[in-house]
Design a protein around this motif. Structure first.
Motif, PDB file in Angstrom:
ATOM      1  N   SER A   3       0.839  -1.192   0.000  1.00 44.36           N
ATOM      2  CA  SER A   3       0.000   0.000   0.000  1.00 44.36           C
ATOM      3  C   SER A   3       0.874   1.242   0.000  1.00 44.36           C
ATOM      4  O   SER A   3       1.878   1.303   0.714  1.00 44.36           O
ATOM      5  CB  SER A   3      -0.893   0.044   1.236  1.00 44.36           C
ATOM      6  OG  SER A   3      -1.690  -1.113   1.315  1.00 44.36           O
ATOM      7  N   VAL A   5       0.888   4.858   1.254  1.00 46.08           N
ATOM      8  CA  VAL A   5       0.142   5.616   2.251  1.00 46.08           C
ATOM      9  C   VAL A   5       0.811   6.968   2.468  1.00 46.08           C
ATOM     10  O   VAL A   5       1.964   7.181   2.101  1.00 46.08           O
ATOM     11  CB  VAL A   5       0.041   4.848   3.585  1.00 46.08           C
ATOM     12  CG1 VAL A   5      -0.738   3.554   3.409  1.00 46.08           C
ATOM     13  CG2 VAL A   5       1.408   4.566   4.162  1.00 46.08           C
ATOM     14  N   ARG A  19      -0.831  -5.621   6.012  1.00 44.77           N
ATOM     15  CA  ARG A  19      -1.758  -4.761   6.737  1.00 44.77           C
ATOM     16  C   ARG A  19      -1.381  -4.767   8.220  1.00 44.77           C
ATOM     17  O   ARG A  19      -2.067  -5.375   9.037  1.00 44.77           O
ATOM     18  CB  ARG A  19      -3.194  -5.238   6.550  1.00 44.77           C
ATOM     19  CG  ARG A  19      -3.660  -5.159   5.094  1.00 44.77           C
ATOM     20  CD  ARG A  19      -5.140  -5.253   4.940  1.00 44.77           C
ATOM     21  NE  ARG A  19      -5.911  -4.280   5.669  1.00 44.77           N
ATOM     22  CZ  ARG A  19      -6.161  -3.020   5.291  1.00 44.77           C
ATOM     23  NH1 ARG A  19      -5.633  -2.575   4.190  1.00 44.77           N
ATOM     24  NH2 ARG A  19      -6.930  -2.243   6.014  1.00 44.77           N
ATOM     25  N   PHE A  34      -2.645   1.875  10.951  1.00 42.90           N
ATOM     26  CA  PHE A  34      -2.698   1.651   9.516  1.00 42.90           C
ATOM     27  C   PHE A  34      -4.103   1.873   8.947  1.00 42.90           C
ATOM     28  O   PHE A  34      -4.264   2.463   7.893  1.00 42.90           O
ATOM     29  CB  PHE A  34      -2.208   0.240   9.167  1.00 42.90           C
ATOM     30  CG  PHE A  34      -2.213  -0.054   7.702  1.00 42.90           C
ATOM     31  CD1 PHE A  34      -1.227   0.455   6.880  1.00 42.90           C
ATOM     32  CD2 PHE A  34      -3.221  -0.829   7.133  1.00 42.90           C
ATOM     33  CE1 PHE A  34      -1.231   0.194   5.517  1.00 42.90           C
ATOM     34  CE2 PHE A  34      -3.242  -1.090   5.776  1.00 42.90           C
ATOM     35  CZ  PHE A  34      -2.241  -0.576   4.974  1.00 42.90           C
ATOM     36  N   ARG A  38      -4.490   7.363   5.066  1.00 39.27           N
ATOM     37  CA  ARG A  38      -5.026   7.495   3.710  1.00 39.27           C
ATOM     38  C   ARG A  38      -4.209   6.597   2.804  1.00 39.27           C
ATOM     39  O   ARG A  38      -2.993   6.741   2.691  1.00 39.27           O
ATOM     40  CB  ARG A  38      -4.950   8.935   3.241  1.00 39.27           C
ATOM     41  CG  ARG A  38      -5.535   9.093   1.867  1.00 39.27           C
ATOM     42  CD  ARG A  38      -5.768  10.525   1.522  1.00 39.27           C
ATOM     43  NE  ARG A  38      -6.324  10.608   0.180  1.00 39.27           N
ATOM     44  CZ  ARG A  38      -6.318  11.686  -0.532  1.00 39.27           C
ATOM     45  NH1 ARG A  38      -5.834  12.801  -0.038  1.00 39.27           N
ATOM     46  NH2 ARG A  38      -6.829  11.688  -1.736  1.00 39.27           N
ATOM     47  N   THR A  39      -4.874   5.665   2.154  1.00 36.92           N
ATOM     48  CA  THR A  39      -4.219   4.746   1.236  1.00 36.92           C
ATOM     49  C   THR A  39      -4.455   5.243  -0.177  1.00 36.92           C
ATOM     50  O   THR A  39      -5.592   5.346  -0.636  1.00 36.92           O
ATOM     51  CB  THR A  39      -4.776   3.318   1.393  1.00 36.92           C
ATOM     52  OG1 THR A  39      -4.589   2.906   2.745  1.00 36.92           O
ATOM     53  CG2 THR A  39      -4.076   2.347   0.479  1.00 36.92           C
ATOM     54  N   GLU A  42      -3.102   0.381  -3.791  1.00 37.16           N
ATOM     55  CA  GLU A  42      -2.767  -0.949  -3.306  1.00 37.16           C
ATOM     56  C   GLU A  42      -2.363  -1.786  -4.504  1.00 37.16           C
ATOM     57  O   GLU A  42      -3.067  -1.805  -5.517  1.00 37.16           O
ATOM     58  CB  GLU A  42      -3.951  -1.586  -2.583  1.00 37.16           C
ATOM     59  CG  GLU A  42      -4.273  -0.917  -1.270  1.00 37.16           C
ATOM     60  CD  GLU A  42      -5.425  -1.588  -0.531  1.00 37.16           C
ATOM     61  OE1 GLU A  42      -6.147  -2.415  -1.139  1.00 37.16           O
ATOM     62  OE2 GLU A  42      -5.582  -1.288   0.655  1.00 37.16           O
ATOM     63  N   ARG A  53       4.259   5.393  -6.117  1.00 36.49           N
ATOM     64  CA  ARG A  53       4.806   6.405  -5.208  1.00 36.49           C
ATOM     65  C   ARG A  53       5.679   7.394  -5.975  1.00 36.49           C
ATOM     66  O   ARG A  53       5.593   8.603  -5.778  1.00 36.49           O
ATOM     67  CB  ARG A  53       5.621   5.748  -4.097  1.00 36.49           C
ATOM     68  CG  ARG A  53       6.217   6.746  -3.121  1.00 36.49           C
ATOM     69  CD  ARG A  53       7.027   6.042  -2.026  1.00 36.49           C
ATOM     70  NE  ARG A  53       7.679   7.003  -1.188  1.00 36.49           N
ATOM     71  CZ  ARG A  53       8.900   7.487  -1.398  1.00 36.49           C
ATOM     72  NH1 ARG A  53       9.594   7.080  -2.436  1.00 36.49           N
ATOM     73  NH2 ARG A  53       9.419   8.376  -0.570  1.00 36.49           N
TER      74      ARG A  53
END
Length: 167
Positions: A3, A5, A19, A34, A38-39, A42, A53
């Motif tokens: 993920s 984040v 997770r 977690f 804000r995710t 994924e 990213r």
């Protein structure tokens, strides 16, 4: 699963595997739950998460949040090599001396090689002669003694009447 984040406080982006119950922001070191983060994406692979990213960070750069590396005048920073080395905890004089030795072309020798050279260069070398030779080259006496004994036990040198000879 991976993920991407973001931190609510410093707006850093990082990648979290799986997770976990909590995760820590790599920039401000604040611990976050977690599930409350804000995710942004994924993915199934770390490479895909890294690409997401990176693209998000690139979009930020387009908004002017980051400084263009080309716009930095490195000469205007005003720190010379000696100041930099001192600030890094390195003795600048020792660095200069090492550079001078390197420029003179003196090959560096291992401590074992110094002991072997002493056996070769000295005429009828006794243990004390080899220890003095090694000490003059910066090799500790205890190391030279151990090395002579190891060489003798390995059959690389012989000692007869206190005089060493390479085989």
């Amino acid at each position: 699963m991976y993920s991407v984040v973001g931190c609510r406080d410093c707006h850093a982006l990082w990648i979290v595997e799986g997770r976990p119950e909590t995760t820590e922001c790599p920039r401000c070191q604040r611990r976050h739950q977690f599930g409350k983060l804000r995710t942004f994406a994924e993915t199934d692979s770390s490479e895909a998460a890294t690409r997401v990213r990176s693209s998000m960070l690139a979009e930020r750069a387009d908004d002017g949040e980051f400084v263009d590396p080309e716009s930095i005048d490195v000469d205007a920073v005003g720190i010379d090599d000696d100041e930099f080395l001192s600030a890094s905890g390195i003795d600048s004089e020792a660095v200069s001396a090492a550079g001078n030795r390197s420029e003179r072309g003196q090959p560096s020798r291992s401590r074992k090689q110094v002991v072997l050279d002493g056996l070769t260069e000295l005429e009828a070398p006794t243990e004390q002669d080899v220890l003095e030779y090694a000490n003059a080259a910066g090799v500790p006496e205890s190391y030279a003694e151990r090395t002579l004994e190891k060489l003798r036990l390995a059959g690389e040198v012989t000692r007869s009447e206190g005089v060493y000879r390479r085989l």
